[in-house]
Write a protein that holds these residues in place. Structure first.
Motif, PDB file in Angstrom:
ATOM      1  N   VAL A 126       0.637  -1.061  -0.210  1.00 57.72           N
ATOM      2  CA  VAL A 126      -0.130  -0.160   0.046  1.00 57.72           C
ATOM      3  C   VAL A 126       0.855   1.388  -0.006  1.00 57.72           C
ATOM      4  CG1 VAL A 126      -1.863   1.481   1.035  1.00 57.72           C
ATOM      5  CG2 VAL A 126      -1.752  -1.337   1.331  1.00 57.72           C
ATOM      6  N   VAL A 127       0.943   2.031  -0.978  1.00 59.11           N
ATOM      7  CA  VAL A 127       1.536   3.680  -1.350  1.00 59.11           C
ATOM      8  C   VAL A 127       0.498   4.528  -0.836  1.00 59.11           C
ATOM      9  CG1 VAL A 127       3.250   2.003  -2.144  1.00 59.11           C
ATOM     10  CG2 VAL A 127       1.424   3.399  -3.463  1.00 59.11           C
ATOM     11  N   ASP A 128       1.430   6.231  -1.125  1.00 60.80           N
ATOM     12  CA  ASP A 128      -0.068   6.625  -0.578  1.00 60.80           C
ATOM     13  C   ASP A 128       0.472   6.849  -2.172  1.00 60.80           C
ATOM     14  OD1 ASP A 128       2.704   9.524  -1.824  1.00 60.80           O
ATOM     15  OD2 ASP A 128       3.118   8.045   0.446  1.00 60.80           O
ATOM     16  N   ALA A 129      -0.176   8.493  -2.433  1.00 65.96           N
ATOM     17  CA  ALA A 129      -0.822   8.600  -3.489  1.00 65.96           C
ATOM     18  C   ALA A 129       0.232   9.427  -4.543  1.00 65.96           C
ATOM     19  CB  ALA A 129      -2.314   9.549  -4.648  1.00 65.96           C
ATOM     20  N   ASP A 130       1.476   9.983  -4.200  1.00 65.80           N
ATOM     21  CA  ASP A 130       2.696  10.680  -4.713  1.00 65.80           C
ATOM     22  C   ASP A 130       3.842   9.721  -4.796  1.00 65.80           C
ATOM     23  OD1 ASP A 130       1.729  12.949  -4.328  1.00 65.80           O
ATOM     24  OD2 ASP A 130       2.921  13.841  -2.690  1.00 65.80           O
ATOM     25  N   THR A 131       3.513   8.973  -3.699  1.00 63.95           N
ATOM     26  CA  THR A 131       4.695   7.749  -4.465  1.00 63.95           C
ATOM     27  C   THR A 131       3.899   6.433  -5.244  1.00 63.95           C
ATOM     28  OG1 THR A 131       4.788   6.975  -1.645  1.00 63.95           O
ATOM     29  CG2 THR A 131       5.763   4.968  -3.635  1.00 63.95           C
ATOM     30  N   HIS A 132       2.788   6.442  -5.781  1.00 58.68           N
ATOM     31  CA  HIS A 132       1.962   5.594  -7.064  1.00 58.68           C
ATOM     32  C   HIS A 132       2.532   6.463  -8.397  1.00 58.68           C
ATOM     33  CE1 HIS A 132      -1.327   4.676  -9.701  1.00 58.68           C
ATOM     34  NE2 HIS A 132      -0.640   3.988  -9.972  1.00 58.68           N
ATOM     35  N   ARG A 134       5.062   8.849  -8.722  1.00 58.41           N
ATOM     36  CA  ARG A 134       6.555   8.640  -8.121  1.00 58.41           C
ATOM     37  C   ARG A 134       6.891   7.839  -9.162  1.00 58.41           C
ATOM     38  NH1 ARG A 134      10.668   5.996  -5.498  1.00 58.41           N
ATOM     39  NH2 ARG A 134       9.214   6.395  -4.119  1.00 58.41           N
ATOM     40  N   LEU A 135       6.535   6.274  -8.971  1.00 60.65           N
ATOM     41  CA  LEU A 135       6.928   5.328  -9.221  1.00 60.65           C
ATOM     42  C   LEU A 135       5.763   4.976 -10.789  1.00 60.65           C
ATOM     43  CD1 LEU A 135       5.725   2.454  -6.320  1.00 60.65           C
ATOM     44  CD2 LEU A 135       8.315   2.722  -7.320  1.00 60.65           C
ATOM     45  N   GLY A 136       5.230   5.311 -11.135  1.00 60.85           N
ATOM     46  CA  GLY A 136       3.983   5.176 -12.697  1.00 60.85           C
ATOM     47  C   GLY A 136       4.253   3.724 -12.973  1.00 60.85           C
ATOM     48  N   VAL A 137       3.372   3.465 -12.011  1.00 60.26           N
ATOM     49  CA  VAL A 137       3.180   1.584 -12.195  1.00 60.26           C
ATOM     50  C   VAL A 137       1.586   2.073 -11.851  1.00 60.26           C
ATOM     51  CG1 VAL A 137       5.634   0.743 -11.941  1.00 60.26           C
ATOM     52  CG2 VAL A 137       4.155   1.519  -9.970  1.00 60.26           C
ATOM     53  N   PRO A 138       0.910   1.220 -12.875  1.00 57.24           N
ATOM     54  CA  PRO A 138      -0.638   0.813 -12.410  1.00 57.24           C
ATOM     55  C   PRO A 138      -0.770  -0.270 -11.497  1.00 57.24           C
ATOM     56  CG  PRO A 138       0.099  -0.809 -14.346  1.00 57.24           C
ATOM     57  CD  PRO A 138       0.888   0.068 -14.218  1.00 57.24           C
ATOM     58  N   GLY A 139      -1.999   0.637 -10.821  1.00 60.21           N
ATOM     59  CA  GLY A 139      -2.211  -0.227  -9.478  1.00 60.21           C
ATOM     60  C   GLY A 139      -3.556   0.241  -9.505  1.00 60.21           C
ATOM     61  N   LEU A 140      -4.184  -0.071  -7.862  1.00 64.85           N
ATOM     62  CA  LEU A 140      -5.870  -0.135  -7.677  1.00 64.85           C
ATOM     63  C   LEU A 140      -6.141   1.107  -6.208  1.00 64.85           C
ATOM     64  CD1 LEU A 140      -6.485  -4.336  -6.790  1.00 64.85           C
ATOM     65  CD2 LEU A 140      -6.681  -2.163  -9.132  1.00 64.85           C
ATOM     66  N   ARG A 141      -6.580   2.190  -7.107  1.00 64.13           N
ATOM     67  CA  ARG A 141      -7.200   2.844  -5.293  1.00 64.13           C
ATOM     68  C   ARG A 141      -8.372   2.282  -4.498  1.00 64.13           C
ATOM     69  NH1 ARG A 141      -8.449   6.565  -9.034  1.00 64.13           N
ATOM     70  NH2 ARG A 141      -6.325   7.504  -9.075  1.00 64.13           N
ATOM     71  N   VAL A 142      -8.061   2.313  -3.493  1.00 63.38           N
ATOM     72  CA  VAL A 142      -8.476   2.655  -2.657  1.00 63.38           C
ATOM     73  C   VAL A 142     -10.154   2.993  -2.445  1.00 63.38           C
ATOM     74  CG1 VAL A 142      -9.440   2.026  -0.025  1.00 63.38           C
ATOM     75  CG2 VAL A 142      -7.066   0.881  -1.146  1.00 63.38           C
ATOM     76  N   LEU A 143     -11.356   3.595  -2.895  1.00 65.84           N
ATOM     77  CA  LEU A 143     -12.076   4.128  -2.883  1.00 65.84           C
ATOM     78  C   LEU A 143     -12.857   3.888  -1.700  1.00 65.84           C
ATOM     79  CD1 LEU A 143     -13.883   3.655  -6.525  1.00 65.84           C
ATOM     80  CD2 LEU A 143     -11.766   5.542  -5.483  1.00 65.84           C
TER      81      LEU A 143
END
Length: 261
Positions: A126-132, A134-143
């Motif tokens: 689980v990462v914060d939005a800024d880290t996501h 920066r990584l530039g990879v796809p993922g899932l956002r917890v709504l």
């Protein structure tokens, strides 16, 4: 953050389970409770057997096609899930006797329509939005997430109010979901929950679920999220997903996610 769990049921030495709820409120064994729930919800033995056969068929087909390969970590010589059964038909399941209540007392849940008691582990990052970003990879956002409580005598229904609350918080409806992963503890329990949610069971666990793959209790919540990741992110099967699980003692937990890039 890293989040996950592990279960080693095969090495457990506990002679009996710990209490899920105070005895004064009701603390039935999960199999018995699932049997009672199926009866109260009007879920027939035939529907349960058909759903269980479907789960095994879907999981075996997905496994054999390599659909689980990217999410499975080999352990020693074990490189794939061993439990899904090929050729487990409705006719074969119909021969099994009820496992928790005699048929004359209304029992319909069998070993074939129950999850396996399995070893297993799963983990997610689980990462914060800024880290996501920066990584530039796809993922899932917890709504949204939700936890709910129900009558501990019918614990299998716990995921229903949890899922309803999570969907409401996310501003979505059942019809908006592209992937749905409900923990398949018992076929009758899953079908009762689907009926309560007005959710077509054919939309649930379309690559097989815990009836075929097993239910390693301490890991099953993370397993559901890994399954959502594989289908929404790796396979690109839409935008929104729901994971939900019922817990002994009358609890339910649910999470709504969105695929993001």
């Amino acid at each position: 953050m890293l989040a996950g769990g592990v279960e080693s049921a095969s090495t457990s030495t506990r002679p009996e389970r710990a209490a899920f709820a105070p005895a004064s409120l009701g603390d039935p064994d999960m199999g018995f409770a699932a049997d009672v729930l199926a009866e109260k919800a009007g879920v027939s033995r035939e529907r349960q057997d058909a759903y269980a056969a479907r789960s095994h068929a879907l999981a075996a087909a997905t496994r054999d096609a390599g659909g689980f390969d990217d999410e499975v970590v080999p352990v020693g010589d074990v490189r794939r899930d061993e439990r899904p059964r090929t050729g487990l038909t409705v006719d074969r399941l119909a021969r099994l006797r009820p496992a928790f209540r005699p048929a004359v007392e209304g029992g319909t849940v069998t070993a074939g329509s129950s999850c396996g008691v399995n070893d297993g582990a799963a983990a997610v990052t689980v990462v914060d939005a800024d880290t996501h970003r920066r990584l530039g990879v796809p993922g899932l956002r917890v709504l949204a997430t939700a936890t709910a409580g129900v009558d501990p005598n019918l614990p299998g229904l716990g995921l229903v109010p949890a899922a309803e609350q999570a969907l409401d918080l996310a501003g979505l409806r059942v019809g908006d979901l592209d992937v749905v992963e409900l923990n398949e503890a018992f076929a009758g329990q899953v079908l009762a929950c689907c009926d309560a949610l007005c959710l077509d069971p054919s939309r649930v666990c379309v690559e097989g679920g815990a009836l075929a793959l097993g239910h390693p209790w301490g890991a099953s919540g993370a397993v559901l999220l890994v399954r959502l990741f594989s289908q929404l992110v790796r396979a690109g099967r839409g935008r929104y997903g729901l994971a939900a699980i019922a817990v002994g003692g009358g609890q339910g937990v649910a999470m709504v996610v969105e695929r993001c890039r």
